[in-house]
Design a protein around this motif. Sequence first.
Motif, PDB file in Angstrom:
ATOM      1  N   PRO A 191       0.822  -1.218   0.000  1.00 43.38           N
ATOM      2  CA  PRO A 191       0.000   0.000   0.000  1.00 43.38           C
ATOM      3  C   PRO A 191       0.851   1.261   0.000  1.00 43.38           C
ATOM      4  CG  PRO A 191       0.061  -0.980   2.182  1.00 43.38           C
ATOM      5  CD  PRO A 191       0.749  -1.951   1.258  1.00 43.38           C
ATOM      6  N   GLY A 192       0.271   2.349  -0.496  1.00 42.91           N
ATOM      7  CA  GLY A 192       0.995   3.607  -0.557  1.00 42.91           C
ATOM      8  C   GLY A 192       1.457   4.083   0.800  1.00 42.91           C
ATOM      9  N   LEU A 193       0.666   3.804   1.856  1.00 39.18           N
ATOM     10  CA  LEU A 193       1.039   4.228   3.200  1.00 39.18           C
ATOM     11  C   LEU A 193       2.328   3.555   3.651  1.00 39.18           C
ATOM     12  CD1 LEU A 193       0.102   5.992   5.541  1.00 39.18           C
ATOM     13  CD2 LEU A 193      -1.136   4.012   6.456  1.00 39.18           C
ATOM     14  N   ALA A 194       2.483   2.269   3.309  1.00 39.31           N
ATOM     15  CA  ALA A 194       3.698   1.542   3.677  1.00 39.31           C
ATOM     16  C   ALA A 194       4.905   2.112   2.935  1.00 39.31           C
ATOM     17  CB  ALA A 194       3.537   0.051   3.373  1.00 39.31           C
ATOM     18  N   LEU A 195       4.728   2.454   1.658  1.00 36.16           N
ATOM     19  CA  LEU A 195       5.835   3.049   0.899  1.00 36.16           C
ATOM     20  C   LEU A 195       6.220   4.405   1.470  1.00 36.16           C
ATOM     21  CD1 LEU A 195       5.058   2.196  -2.834  1.00 36.16           C
ATOM     22  CD2 LEU A 195       6.956   1.372  -1.425  1.00 36.16           C
ATOM     23  N   GLY A 196       5.221   5.186   1.907  1.00 34.47           N
ATOM     24  CA  GLY A 196       5.512   6.470   2.528  1.00 34.47           C
ATOM     25  C   GLY A 196       6.310   6.298   3.799  1.00 34.47           C
ATOM     26  N   ALA A 197       5.921   5.336   4.632  1.00 33.64           N
ATOM     27  CA  ALA A 197       6.671   5.066   5.859  1.00 33.64           C
ATOM     28  C   ALA A 197       8.069   4.555   5.540  1.00 33.64           C
ATOM     29  CB  ALA A 197       5.915   4.051   6.711  1.00 33.64           C
ATOM     30  N   SER A 198       8.187   3.755   4.465  1.00 38.03           N
ATOM     31  CA  SER A 198       9.496   3.255   4.052  1.00 38.03           C
ATOM     32  C   SER A 198      10.407   4.399   3.629  1.00 38.03           C
ATOM     33  CB  SER A 198       9.322   2.255   2.903  1.00 38.03           C
ATOM     34  OG  SER A 198      10.552   1.699   2.522  1.00 38.03           O
ATOM     35  N   LEU A 199       9.837   5.384   2.946  1.00 36.69           N
ATOM     36  CA  LEU A 199      10.624   6.550   2.540  1.00 36.69           C
ATOM     37  C   LEU A 199      11.094   7.335   3.763  1.00 36.69           C
ATOM     38  CD1 LEU A 199      11.652   8.169   0.114  1.00 36.69           C
ATOM     39  CD2 LEU A 199       9.494   9.432   0.132  1.00 36.69           C
ATOM     40  N   LEU A 200      10.216   7.478   4.758  1.00 37.81           N
ATOM     41  CA  LEU A 200      10.586   8.175   5.990  1.00 37.81           C
ATOM     42  C   LEU A 200      11.681   7.422   6.751  1.00 37.81           C
ATOM     43  CD1 LEU A 200       7.100   9.328   7.352  1.00 37.81           C
ATOM     44  CD2 LEU A 200       8.883  10.752   6.322  1.00 37.81           C
ATOM     45  N   ALA A 201      11.692   6.086   6.624  1.00 36.23           N
ATOM     46  CA  ALA A 201      12.687   5.275   7.325  1.00 36.23           C
ATOM     47  C   ALA A 201      14.082   5.419   6.732  1.00 36.23           C
ATOM     48  CB  ALA A 201      12.266   3.804   7.292  1.00 36.23           C
ATOM     49  N   LEU A 202      14.161   5.998   5.534  1.00 36.67           N
ATOM     50  CA  LEU A 202      15.462   6.136   4.878  1.00 36.67           C
ATOM     51  C   LEU A 202      16.404   7.030   5.675  1.00 36.67           C
ATOM     52  CD1 LEU A 202      17.334   5.681   2.479  1.00 36.67           C
ATOM     53  CD2 LEU A 202      16.196   7.577   1.300  1.00 36.67           C
ATOM     54  N   LEU A 203      15.895   8.124   6.233  1.00 35.02           N
ATOM     55  CA  LEU A 203      16.751   9.068   6.950  1.00 35.02           C
ATOM     56  C   LEU A 203      17.429   8.429   8.163  1.00 35.02           C
ATOM     57  CD1 LEU A 203      17.886  11.898   7.184  1.00 35.02           C
ATOM     58  CD2 LEU A 203      15.818  12.565   8.445  1.00 35.02           C
ATOM     59  N   PRO A 204      16.697   7.761   9.081  1.00 36.97           N
ATOM     60  CA  PRO A 204      17.399   7.109  10.194  1.00 36.97           C
ATOM     61  C   PRO A 204      18.338   5.998   9.738  1.00 36.97           C
ATOM     62  CG  PRO A 204      15.056   6.566  10.237  1.00 36.97           C
ATOM     63  CD  PRO A 204      15.230   7.680   9.247  1.00 36.97           C
ATOM     64  N   ALA A 205      18.002   5.318   8.638  1.00 30.86           N
ATOM     65  CA  ALA A 205      18.891   4.270   8.139  1.00 30.86           C
ATOM     66  C   ALA A 205      20.228   4.860   7.680  1.00 30.86           C
ATOM     67  CB  ALA A 205      18.230   3.515   6.991  1.00 30.86           C
ATOM     68  N   LEU A 206      20.170   5.968   6.941  1.00 27.53           N
ATOM     69  CA  LEU A 206      21.404   6.618   6.481  1.00 27.53           C
ATOM     70  C   LEU A 206      22.191   7.193   7.652  1.00 27.53           C
ATOM     71  CD1 LEU A 206      20.114   8.436   3.258  1.00 27.53           C
ATOM     72  CD2 LEU A 206      21.475   6.336   3.399  1.00 27.53           C
ATOM     73  N   LEU A 207      21.473   7.775   8.614  1.00 27.29           N
ATOM     74  CA  LEU A 207      22.152   8.303   9.800  1.00 27.29           C
ATOM     75  C   LEU A 207      22.831   7.173  10.561  1.00 27.29           C
ATOM     76  CD1 LEU A 207      22.810  10.593  11.743  1.00 27.29           C
ATOM     77  CD2 LEU A 207      20.565  10.237  12.822  1.00 27.29           C
ATOM     78  N   GLY A 208      22.143   6.037  10.675  1.00 24.02           N
ATOM     79  CA  GLY A 208      22.738   4.879  11.333  1.00 24.02           C
ATOM     80  C   GLY A 208      23.984   4.397  10.623  1.00 24.02           C
ATOM     81  N   MET A 209      23.966   4.399   9.286  1.00 20.71           N
ATOM     82  CA  MET A 209      25.156   3.989   8.539  1.00 20.71           C
ATOM     83  C   MET A 209      26.331   4.921   8.795  1.00 20.71           C
ATOM     84  SD  MET A 209      23.933   2.556   4.807  1.00 20.71           S
ATOM     85  CE  MET A 209      25.648   2.249   4.368  1.00 20.71           C
ATOM     86  N   LEU A 210      26.070   6.220   8.856  1.00 17.95           N
ATOM     87  CA  LEU A 210      27.140   7.176   9.155  1.00 17.95           C
ATOM     88  C   LEU A 210      27.706   6.930  10.547  1.00 17.95           C
ATOM     89  CD1 LEU A 210      25.647  10.463   7.646  1.00 17.95           C
ATOM     90  CD2 LEU A 210      27.530   9.089   6.736  1.00 17.95           C
ATOM     91  N   LEU A 211      26.830   6.692  11.523  1.00 19.03           N
ATOM     92  CA  LEU A 211      27.289   6.388  12.879  1.00 19.03           C
ATOM     93  C   LEU A 211      28.068   5.075  12.900  1.00 19.03           C
ATOM     94  CD1 LEU A 211      24.094   7.341  14.947  1.00 19.03           C
ATOM     95  CD2 LEU A 211      26.277   8.576  14.870  1.00 19.03           C
TER      96      LEU A 211
END
Length: 245
Positions: A191-211
């Motif tokens: 569903p579109g809502l899940a894709l939207g949440a997945s897009l929002l999850a990108l920022l903490p994932a990238l921040l976690g990779m930097l850490l």
Amino acid sequence: MTEHLILITLTFLLAGLVKGVIGLGLPTVAMGLLAAAMPPAQAAAMLLVPSAVTNLWQLLAGPRFLPLLRQLWGMMLGIALGTIACSGLIAGPAVHLATAGLGLALLAYAAIGLAKPGLSVPVQARGWAGPLVGLATGAVTGATGVFVIPAVPYLSALGLARDDLVQALGLSFTVSTFALGLGLAWHGALPGLALGASLLALLPALLGMLLGGWLRARVRPELFRKIFFVGLAILGAEILWRAVG
């Protein structure tokens, strides 16, 4: 979906950190933790964007994309076909079976990671072994959303140079991610809502990779790797117990 916002943020921050330290583990950690609060199909939909972006980054950062693709195309085709063909399992109504499969996959991955078996694939066997491993990996991916078994042990057994192995893992994970997305969409589980949440999850994932990259220079990766696999085993056991209990 919004009630899980804190869980999603912390999950992808941790998953990104693990990937930043040891080069893999983002979708595995994300699936394991998110499955504690939502069905596996919903968790799998959530990881698509962070997994696709971070694995494309890992894939394209290396210099040998085309040679590796020529070497591993049969395995990649098997992954794509197996994932799409079996994606009805994770998207189907038997949620407890998909959850139990996820727990088993995490336990198997943790056991192999801790044992570190000295496997080696003979050159003459790679022509047929690669596609079979790809199909098996696709079947596990389509059933559980975890795409490390048996792809990671197989690629590690090919004797690739370290940078080539990292890029080959990125290739395998990228194909798995896009094939899983296609499979979920095919079965109406994206569903579109899940894709939207997945897009929002990108920022903490990238921040976690930097850490994780910062932490990698300050801890022994082997110690972190053991802690990761022990934690994964505990998580897998808890998920399996919850599914069959």
